[in-house]
Design an enzyme around this catalytic site. Structure first.
Site, PDB file in Angstrom:
ATOM      1  N   ASP A  39      46.533  48.513  49.990  1.00  0.00           N
ATOM      2  CA  ASP A  39      45.648  49.247  49.083  1.00  0.00           C
ATOM      3  C   ASP A  39      44.179  49.142  49.455  1.00  0.00           C
ATOM      4  OD1 ASP A  39      47.382  50.338  46.683  1.00  0.00           O
ATOM      5  OD2 ASP A  39      48.185  48.393  47.255  1.00  0.00           O
TER       6      ASP A  39
ATOM      7  N   ARG B  86      37.203  36.161  39.948  1.00  0.00           N
ATOM      8  CA  ARG B  86      36.583  37.486  39.939  1.00  0.00           C
ATOM      9  C   ARG B  86      35.063  37.472  39.838  1.00  0.00           C
ATOM     10  NH1 ARG B  86      40.667  37.970  42.508  1.00  0.00           N
ATOM     11  NH2 ARG B  86      42.555  38.862  41.636  1.00  0.00           N
TER      12      ARG B  86
ATOM     13  N   ASP C  20      41.445  42.737  36.170  1.00  0.00           N
ATOM     14  CA  ASP C  20      40.505  42.439  37.246  1.00  0.00           C
ATOM     15  C   ASP C  20      39.412  43.498  37.383  1.00  0.00           C
ATOM     16  OD1 ASP C  20      41.639  40.006  37.843  1.00  0.00           O
ATOM     17  OD2 ASP C  20      43.088  40.864  39.234  1.00  0.00           O
TER      18      ASP C  20
ATOM     19  N   SER D 253      53.994  41.438  42.335  1.00  0.00           N
ATOM     20  CA  SER D 253      52.565  41.528  42.593  1.00  0.00           C
ATOM     21  C   SER D 253      52.024  40.110  42.444  1.00  0.00           C
ATOM     22  CB  SER D 253      51.925  42.472  41.574  1.00  0.00           C
ATOM     23  OG  SER D 253      50.549  42.233  41.528  1.00  0.00           O
TER      24      SER D 253
HETATM   25  N1  ARG Z   1      47.155  38.344  34.354  1.00  0.00           N
HETATM   26  C1  ARG Z   1      46.344  37.493  35.139  1.00  0.00           C
HETATM   27  C2  ARG Z   1      44.881  37.685  34.810  1.00  0.00           C
HETATM   28  O1  ARG Z   1      44.532  38.703  34.303  1.00  0.00           O
HETATM   29  C3  ARG Z   1      46.595  37.620  36.612  1.00  0.00           C
HETATM   30  C4  ARG Z   1      46.517  38.986  37.177  1.00  0.00           C
HETATM   31  C5  ARG Z   1      46.549  38.894  38.662  1.00  0.00           C
HETATM   32  N2  ARG Z   1      47.293  39.838  39.358  1.00  0.00           N
HETATM   33  C6  ARG Z   1      48.576  39.789  39.732  1.00  0.00           C
HETATM   34  N3  ARG Z   1      48.956  40.576  40.661  1.00  0.00           N
HETATM   35  N4  ARG Z   1      49.428  38.993  39.205  1.00  0.00           N
HETATM   36  O2  ARG Z   1      44.088  36.811  35.044  1.00  0.00           O
END
Ligand code: ARG
Length: 400
Positions: free
Chosen positions: A16, A97, A126, A177
């Protein structure tokens, strides 16, 4: 019409973000794309990632080591705050982040870019953390999020990339993911989308299955100074080293897994599996040391703020006046939080079995049931009379 001239793109090496490079230039008229891959201890080989960005059309491919800042400036404040989202998630992904946002903004300023970009979709948390973080640090920068707009399926994305020489993933792509860094792994999607499906052992990488953990318990002593972890078993360690050693130690005993349904910022409930062995054991131990060194009222008042703190990290408000104000309060409380916590690791548990501190306000002569008890038992009677007075008056009234 061109959306921006020069863009700094957050780059992971995946399909991506790779496709974002030609997409920004071909579809959105961007003249130059500079990629930035942040090393936050995710364990990927960054050499090939650097080259991959150039092969995909980036003019400059930056790889920056952010590990030390990640631990000292992001993880440590969160540990001092005992920050857990919805009482459980230690924010291992969320904490990365704001740091990546900062690195992007700094690179944009250094290279004279007018925009920054990321590969987040429109469904996740994110994008919120990036966009709000970037806006807080430099409100003049444009933010481009191609994957939020392009509407391509996975197959279409791969096909689009192939047109511009981006190789399709060699191995059959995993149904999950996964986001990973030094603080933990977050796993979602695939079979996990059914909340009733137990996660298969294949999703875990930092923590062992109980069947594979040692049959003997292991003790570890974690030393804290002003709320910050500084040593393991008496040995002072640099922040990154401390986290990685603790990940290994606790993960080996199967501690640090979570399985939860969480409420995303965008209103969706999602099912997420986490493993964050070091971060979870540190919060657990830190909270325990606070119970030894802080007064009851400070501890209780801080609990409420901890919840707020976890929320604001989750919701992308790391760079905010509320966060700064809470840090001032929390740092004041941490002046006393120096000492050692003894943890017993065994079969998926991290049990606190001891704690000590030069600042301990636990008073043995008041607590003891032995002969040297200094507590004035008779004083309790008068205290209870006054403490219970409103209840007594209320009861008399009710009974007529
Ligand atoms: N839900 C978690 C957060 O918002 C992790 C998201 C990260 N992405 C993933 N592909 N699991 O902090």
């Amino acid at each position: 019409m061109s959306r921006a001239n020069k863009v700094v793109l957050a780059y992971s090496g995946g399909v991506d973000t790779s496709v974002c490079i030609p997409y920004l230039m071909q579809e959105w008229g961007v003249k130059e794309v500079i990629t930035l891959a942040a090393d936050l201890g995710q364990g990927d080989e960054l050499g090939p990632i650097k080259q991959k960005a150039l092969d995909s059309g980036a003019s400059i491919s930056l790889v920056e080591d952010g590990r030390d800042a990640f631990v000292t400036e992001y993880a440590f404040p969160a540990i001092k705050a005992n920050a857990l989202y919805e009482n459980r998630y230690p924010l291992s992904t969320a904490l990365a982040r704001p740091l990546i946002a900062k690195m992007l903004v700094e690179a944009a300023e250094k290279y004279g870019a007018d925009a920054v970009a990321h590969g987040c979709t429109g469904k996740g948390n994110d994008q919120v953390r990036f966009d709000v973080g970037i806006a807080a640090l430099n409100p003049d920068l444009k933010i481009l999020a191609p994957a939020r707009e392009w509407g391509m399926s996975r197959e279409e994305t791969i096909a689009y990339g192939e047109k511009f020489g981006i190789p399709s993933p060699v191995k059959k792509s995993s149904p999950y993911s996964i986001d990973k860094n030094l603080l933990g792994r977050s796993i979602e999607a695939g079979p996990l989308e059914d909340p009733m499906n137990e996660p298969l052992e294949e999703v875990f990488a930092m923590t062992k299955a109980i069947a594979e953990t040692p049959d003997e318990p292991e003790y570890v002593e974690i030393g804290f100074e002003k709320g910050i972890p500084v040593s393991i078993n008496g040995e002072n360690l640099a922040p990154v080293e401390l986290i990685s050693q603790l990940n290994d130690l606790t993960g080996k005993h199967g501690y640090g897994r979570l399985d939860m349904i969480e409420n995303r910022v965008v209103g969706i409930k999602s099912r997420e599996i986490y493993e964050a062995p070091a971060l979870l054991v540190l919060i657990h131990a830190h909270r325990d040391l606070e119970s030894l060194t802080l007064t009851a009222d400070v501890t209780q008042y801080k609990r409420g703020l901890e919840d707020t703190y976890g929320h604001l990290i989750y919701r992308g408000l790391w760079y905010s006046p509320l966060k700064e104000a809470l840090d001032a309060f929390i740092d004041k409380t941490q002046e006393q939080v120096t000492g050692t916590v003894r943890v017993k690791l065994f079969k998926g548990n991290a049990t606190i079995v001891g704690r000590k501190s030069d600042n301990s306000i636990y008073a043995p002569d008041l607590a003891t049931y032995g002969a040297d008890d200094k507590f004035d038992h008779k004083a309790a009677e008068g205290f209870i009379y006054i403490w219970g007075l409103p209840t007594r008056v209320w009861s008399q009234k009710m009974r007529g």
